[in-house]
Design a protein around this motif. Structure first.
Motif, PDB file in Angstrom:
ATOM      1  N   LEU A 178       0.836  -1.211   0.000  1.00 46.69           N
ATOM      2  CA  LEU A 178       0.000   0.000   0.000  1.00 46.69           C
ATOM      3  C   LEU A 178       0.868   1.258   0.000  1.00 46.69           C
ATOM      4  N   MET A 179       1.916   1.202   0.810  1.00 41.74           N
ATOM      5  CA  MET A 179       2.830   2.354   0.900  1.00 41.74           C
ATOM      6  C   MET A 179       3.434   2.643  -0.468  1.00 41.74           C
ATOM      7  N   ASN A 180       3.750   1.562  -1.191  1.00 42.26           N
ATOM      8  CA  ASN A 180       4.331   1.734  -2.514  1.00 42.26           C
ATOM      9  C   ASN A 180       3.325   2.366  -3.485  1.00 42.26           C
ATOM     10  N   VAL A 181       2.063   1.975  -3.346  1.00 39.13           N
ATOM     11  CA  VAL A 181       1.012   2.586  -4.183  1.00 39.13           C
ATOM     12  C   VAL A 181       0.975   4.084  -3.906  1.00 39.13           C
ATOM     13  N   ILE A 182       0.916   4.428  -2.623  1.00 36.66           N
ATOM     14  CA  ILE A 182       0.775   5.848  -2.246  1.00 36.66           C
ATOM     15  C   ILE A 182       2.021   6.635  -2.645  1.00 36.66           C
ATOM     16  N   ASP A 183       3.203   6.073  -2.387  1.00 37.59           N
ATOM     17  CA  ASP A 183       4.452   6.781  -2.741  1.00 37.59           C
ATOM     18  C   ASP A 183       4.541   7.002  -4.251  1.00 37.59           C
ATOM     19  N   SER A 184       4.162   5.981  -5.016  1.00 40.43           N
ATOM     20  CA  SER A 184       4.251   6.115  -6.480  1.00 40.43           C
ATOM     21  C   SER A 184       3.359   7.228  -6.992  1.00 40.43           C
ATOM     22  N   LEU A 185       2.266   7.470  -6.277  1.00 40.55           N
ATOM     23  CA  LEU A 185       1.322   8.495  -6.732  1.00 40.55           C
ATOM     24  C   LEU A 185       1.636   9.871  -6.145  1.00 40.55           C
ATOM     25  N   GLY A 186       2.770   9.970  -5.435  1.00 42.61           N
ATOM     26  CA  GLY A 186       3.168  11.301  -4.941  1.00 42.61           C
ATOM     27  C   GLY A 186       3.414  11.375  -3.445  1.00 42.61           C
ATOM     28  N   GLY A 187       3.137  10.286  -2.721  1.00 42.56           N
ATOM     29  CA  GLY A 187       3.415  10.272  -1.278  1.00 42.56           C
ATOM     30  C   GLY A 187       2.204  10.684  -0.455  1.00 42.56           C
ATOM     31  N   LEU A 188       2.205  10.216   0.791  1.00 45.66           N
ATOM     32  CA  LEU A 188       1.052  10.429   1.670  1.00 45.66           C
ATOM     33  C   LEU A 188       0.732  11.914   1.853  1.00 45.66           C
ATOM     34  N   ALA A 189       1.795  12.739   1.957  1.00 46.31           N
ATOM     35  CA  ALA A 189       1.577  14.174   2.212  1.00 46.31           C
ATOM     36  C   ALA A 189       0.784  14.829   1.083  1.00 46.31           C
ATOM     37  N   LYS A 190       0.851  14.234  -0.093  1.00 44.87           N
ATOM     38  CA  LYS A 190       0.081  14.800  -1.216  1.00 44.87           C
ATOM     39  C   LYS A 190      -1.435  14.615  -0.991  1.00 44.87           C
ATOM     40  N   PHE A 191      -1.763  13.558  -0.253  1.00 52.07           N
ATOM     41  CA  PHE A 191      -3.177  13.237  -0.091  1.00 52.07           C
ATOM     42  C   PHE A 191      -3.759  13.684   1.250  1.00 52.07           C
ATOM     43  N   VAL A 192      -2.962  13.552   2.309  1.00 49.10           N
ATOM     44  CA  VAL A 192      -3.495  13.856   3.646  1.00 49.10           C
ATOM     45  C   VAL A 192      -2.540  14.791   4.379  1.00 49.10           C
ATOM     46  N   LYS A 193      -3.076  15.928   4.828  1.00 52.15           N
ATOM     47  CA  LYS A 193      -2.265  16.860   5.630  1.00 52.15           C
ATOM     48  C   LYS A 193      -2.475  16.533   7.105  1.00 52.15           C
ATOM     49  N   GLN A 194      -1.525  16.935   7.919  1.00 56.07           N
ATOM     50  CA  GLN A 194      -1.580  16.669   9.362  1.00 56.07           C
ATOM     51  C   GLN A 194      -2.941  17.113   9.935  1.00 56.07           C
ATOM     52  N   GLY A 195      -3.585  16.207  10.631  1.00 58.23           N
ATOM     53  CA  GLY A 195      -4.825  16.546  11.342  1.00 58.23           C
ATOM     54  C   GLY A 195      -6.089  16.485  10.495  1.00 58.23           C
ATOM     55  N   GLU A 196      -5.960  16.188   9.214  1.00 58.19           N
ATOM     56  CA  GLU A 196      -7.166  16.174   8.371  1.00 58.19           C
ATOM     57  C   GLU A 196      -8.040  14.943   8.657  1.00 58.19           C
ATOM     58  N   SER A 197      -9.334  15.107   8.344  1.00 55.93           N
ATOM     59  CA  SER A 197     -10.245  13.968   8.521  1.00 55.93           C
ATOM     60  C   SER A 197     -10.291  13.158   7.222  1.00 55.93           C
ATOM     61  N   VAL A 198     -10.159  11.844   7.384  1.00 53.75           N
ATOM     62  CA  VAL A 198     -10.139  10.963   6.212  1.00 53.75           C
ATOM     63  C   VAL A 198     -11.312   9.989   6.305  1.00 53.75           C
ATOM     64  N   VAL A 199     -12.029   9.845   5.218  1.00 52.24           N
ATOM     65  CA  VAL A 199     -13.067   8.803   5.165  1.00 52.24           C
ATOM     66  C   VAL A 199     -12.586   7.720   4.216  1.00 52.24           C
ATOM     67  N   ILE A 200     -12.569   6.490   4.705  1.00 50.05           N
ATOM     68  CA  ILE A 200     -12.280   5.343   3.836  1.00 50.05           C
ATOM     69  C   ILE A 200     -13.618   4.734   3.448  1.00 50.05           C
ATOM     70  N   LYS A 201     -13.863   4.631   2.152  1.00 48.79           N
ATOM     71  CA  LYS A 201     -15.129   4.033   1.687  1.00 48.79           C
ATOM     72  C   LYS A 201     -14.814   2.665   1.075  1.00 48.79           C
ATOM     73  N   PRO A 202     -14.955   1.619   1.887  1.00 49.59           N
ATOM     74  CA  PRO A 202     -14.717   0.265   1.334  1.00 49.59           C
ATOM     75  C   PRO A 202     -15.976  -0.212   0.613  1.00 49.59           C
ATOM     76  N   ASN A 203     -15.986  -1.424   0.170  1.00 47.09           N
ATOM     77  CA  ASN A 203     -17.178  -2.030  -0.415  1.00 47.09           C
ATOM     78  C   ASN A 203     -17.589  -3.181   0.514  1.00 47.09           C
ATOM     79  N   VAL A 204     -18.630  -2.915   1.302  1.00 45.42           N
ATOM     80  CA  VAL A 204     -19.138  -3.954   2.217  1.00 45.42           C
ATOM     81  C   VAL A 204     -20.611  -4.121   1.843  1.00 45.42           C
ATOM     82  N   VAL A 205     -20.808  -4.894   0.786  1.00 39.70           N
ATOM     83  CA  VAL A 205     -22.095  -4.840   0.097  1.00 39.70           C
ATOM     84  C   VAL A 205     -23.138  -5.798   0.659  1.00 39.70           C
ATOM     85  N   ALA A 206     -22.726  -6.984   1.055  1.00 40.35           N
ATOM     86  CA  ALA A 206     -23.726  -7.992   1.412  1.00 40.35           C
ATOM     87  C   ALA A 206     -23.085  -9.063   2.280  1.00 40.35           C
ATOM     88  N   ASP A 207     -23.946  -9.911   2.855  1.00 39.12           N
ATOM     89  CA  ASP A 207     -23.421 -10.943   3.757  1.00 39.12           C
ATOM     90  C   ASP A 207     -23.157 -12.263   3.033  1.00 39.12           C
TER      91      ASP A 207
END
Ligand code: SF4
Length: 582
Positions: A178-207
């Motif tokens: 995952l770290m490699n994915v994020i780094d390749s796209l510009g690094g974590l700091a490009k996406f999330v600044k210190q203290g920001e709120s992050v929502v992760i939207k997974p796919n949890v569709v059915a049982d």
């Protein structure tokens, strides 16, 4: 050879006004519709008048309202056969999916629009005039745009990383991948600044993910990847919310979180990590820019207030959409009534509408264990050991679809997003990082659809798109089981006294026989609604089709698809909304 037809914005002219007044003299018999509309258009900066021309020859006009994607008038200047159709083709090429509004007694225009592929969805009165709203059938739209480029080419090139994950999938390996994915796209700091709120939207569709008590993967986003992402985010983010709204039984997101172990994620940091059921969240209404099918949508405040949204879909086939990836993942991001309305007004377009209002900053497709065949919940797990990341959902989905062995433009959600300018699918506009597509491509088995009928249960498929075909297949399968009333035959072959006909798609090869039982599916068949049982939607929700077709078998208990009471409640709520709009 006939020169191609071009639309250009132009001013309202006396010639145009005279033609409109002349046209309505007979249609509006003594009314003031033409004069009123001319006044309204000329004083409205939100209206576009397109002058249609071949070379330097003017041939007609189209009055178009972009904020509701509605054609308000179309006038041909010559008697050329098929001219209005050509003008409409040019408009669809330029503006994508459109609707139209016309006088109810303009039967001539209604007739040709019906033949073109528009369907009446609403009749109402405004300023004393009886009007009809018509929507262009999506099946017709798909045929019109197939193989054509979008009106405006996407200007940028987008990066997508294909990350191979070791098959051992240890927590350290997942985190490093995952770290490699994020780094390749510009690094974590490009996406999330210190203290920001992050929502992760997974796919949890059915049982449906468990078989014999064991989860085999491919149905919901792998908990271990979500966990690894939270670990990466914790030192930076101020708050991390894992948010989802279950799509089938909409009241059960909490149960699904428990079912798949998501409920334990907040133990990673109870102060910072929380789970939110988007189906129960407060909502904020937003206008959809250049709204198509729906002009506004209610968005959960959790998503509206988030600094950063990270979408984490699963790599899956979909029986109606071909693939379910990041564009489809946002169907879970809206409230139950909004989900219900998406089906009612047009599922594919409404996925695009949501993307105008909810914009993930980062997309990471979970392709560890994917799903093929009859996805997104009844398919077969397929091991891929991949993560596919990027910042543009169309580029990511196009890449994932190619890895799955599919032409991305055969998936309606990807095609709609591409045609409406949300991102590129062209390989030369997608800069691939990490592994190549050829290195990891492993064709997925596509869902096979069988929409054949029975002895006295005929299916008339008039060019339906995968939406109605997919959902109808699902329900017909439930009728391919023994008929308790007639031993030795299946329900679908029941010897009905009155033959049953199910019509779907925009084309009609057979005229409905009023002496028989006729069922009409979806917006494409909405114009026939009064001739039998109409099952509304585009595509109609599985529960709507199930209820409609099982009503032909009053002695047989209907199989359960979704929580029936919840669906009934949503249907009632939708009817109230439609009533209020009148
Ligand atoms: S009504 Fe059905 S066939 Fe027609 S466009 Fe919608 S999903 Fe496709």
């Amino acid at each position: 050879m006939t020169q191609s037809l071009i639309l250009e914005k132009g001013p309202f002219s006396k010639d145009f006004a005279a033609r409109v007044v002349e046209y309505y003299r007979s249609v509006d018999d003594g009314g003031t519709y033409a004069e009123r509309k001319l006044r309204e258009w000329e004083g409205d900066s939100g209206i576009i008048l397109y002058q249609a021309g071949r070379g330097s020859d003017p041939v007609g006009w189209v009055v178009y309202r972009p904020d509701s994607s509605a054609v308000e008038e179309i006038v041909a200047q010559t008697e050329e056969k098929g001219l209005r159709e050509s003008m409409m083709d040019a408009l669809v090429g330029r503006e994508s999916l459109v609707s139209a509004e016309l006088l109810q007694n303009d039967t001539e225009k209604y007739g040709w629009m019906l033949r073109y592929g528009f369907r009446p969805t609403r009749r109402f009165t405004r300023d004393g005039a009886g009007l009809v709203k018509m929507e262009l059938s999506i099946a017709v739209y798909l045929k019109k745009v197939r193989g054509k480029p979008p009106a405006k080419s996407y200007p940028d090139s987008e990066q997508v990383i294909i990350q191979k994950v070791p098959p051992t999938r240890s927590p350290e390996e997942l985190k490093a991948s995952l770290m490699n994915v994020i780094d390749s796209l510009g690094g974590l700091a490009k996406f999330v600044k210190q203290g920001e709120s992050v929502v992760i939207k997974p796919n949890v569709v059915a049982d449906h993910g468990f078989r014999e008590g064991k989860y085999h993967g491919g149905v919901v986003t792998d908990l271990r990847v979500v966990r690894a992402l939270i670990e990466i985010l914790l030192p930076v983010a101020g708050k991390i919310t894992v948010a989802e709204g279950a799509s089938i039984n909409r009241a059960e997101t909490g149960k699904l979180f428990e079912h798949y172990g998501y409920d334990r994620l907040n133990e990673m940091d109870p102060e910072k990590v929380e789970l939110v059921d988007l189906n129960a969240d407060s909502l904020v209404r937003k206008t959809v820019p250049h709204g198509k099918r729906m002009l506004s949508r209610e968005i959960p405040v959790t998503l509206d207030r988030a600094d950063v949204i990270i979408s984490m879909p699963v790599m899956k086939t979909h029986f109606a959409a071909l693939v379910s990836l990041s564009i489809k993942n946002l169907q879970g991001a809206i409230a139950p009534l909004e989900k219900y309305m998406s089906h009612f007004f047009g599922l594919w377009q409404n996925l695009i509408n949501i993307h105008h209002l909810v914009k993930p900053k980062l997309v990471i497709v979970d392709g560890l264990t994917a799903q093929e065949d009859f996805g997104p919940v009844y398919g077969t797990p397929k091991t891929m050991n991949l993560l596919i990341g990027g910042t543009n959902p169309v580029a990511v989905d196009a890449t994932a679809a190619r890895i799955m062995g599919f032409d991305p433009l055969l998936s309606p959600p990807i095609l709609f997003a591409y045609m409406q300018g949300l991102g590129p699918v062209e390989p030369d506009k997608i800069q691939l990082l990490g592994a190549s597509i050829d290195e990891v491509r492993d064709p997925f088995k596509e869902a096979e659809l069988d929409v054949s009928g029975g002895e006295r249960f005929l299916i008339h498929d008039g060019g339906a798109c995968g939406g109605c075909r997919g959902y109808l297949h699902y329900v017909l399968n439930k009728l391919r089981r023994p008929d308790p009333k007639h031993p030795g035959i299946n329900l679908i072959d029941r010897p009905f006294d009155r033959r049953v006909n199910v019509f779907l798609g925009p084309e009609a090869e057979v005229e409905p026989d009023p002496e028989e039982t006729n069922v009409f599916l979806g917006i494409c068949q909405q114009h026939q609604a009064e001739g039998g049982k109409h099952l509304p939607g585009c595509p109609p929700h599985a529960e709507v089709i199930m209820k409609g077709l099982y009503s032909l078998y009053p002695d047989v208990q209907r199989p359960r698809y979704a929580d029936e009471h919840a669906e009934d409640k949503l249907e009632k709520m939708l009817m109230e909304v439609l009533e209020e709009e009148k």
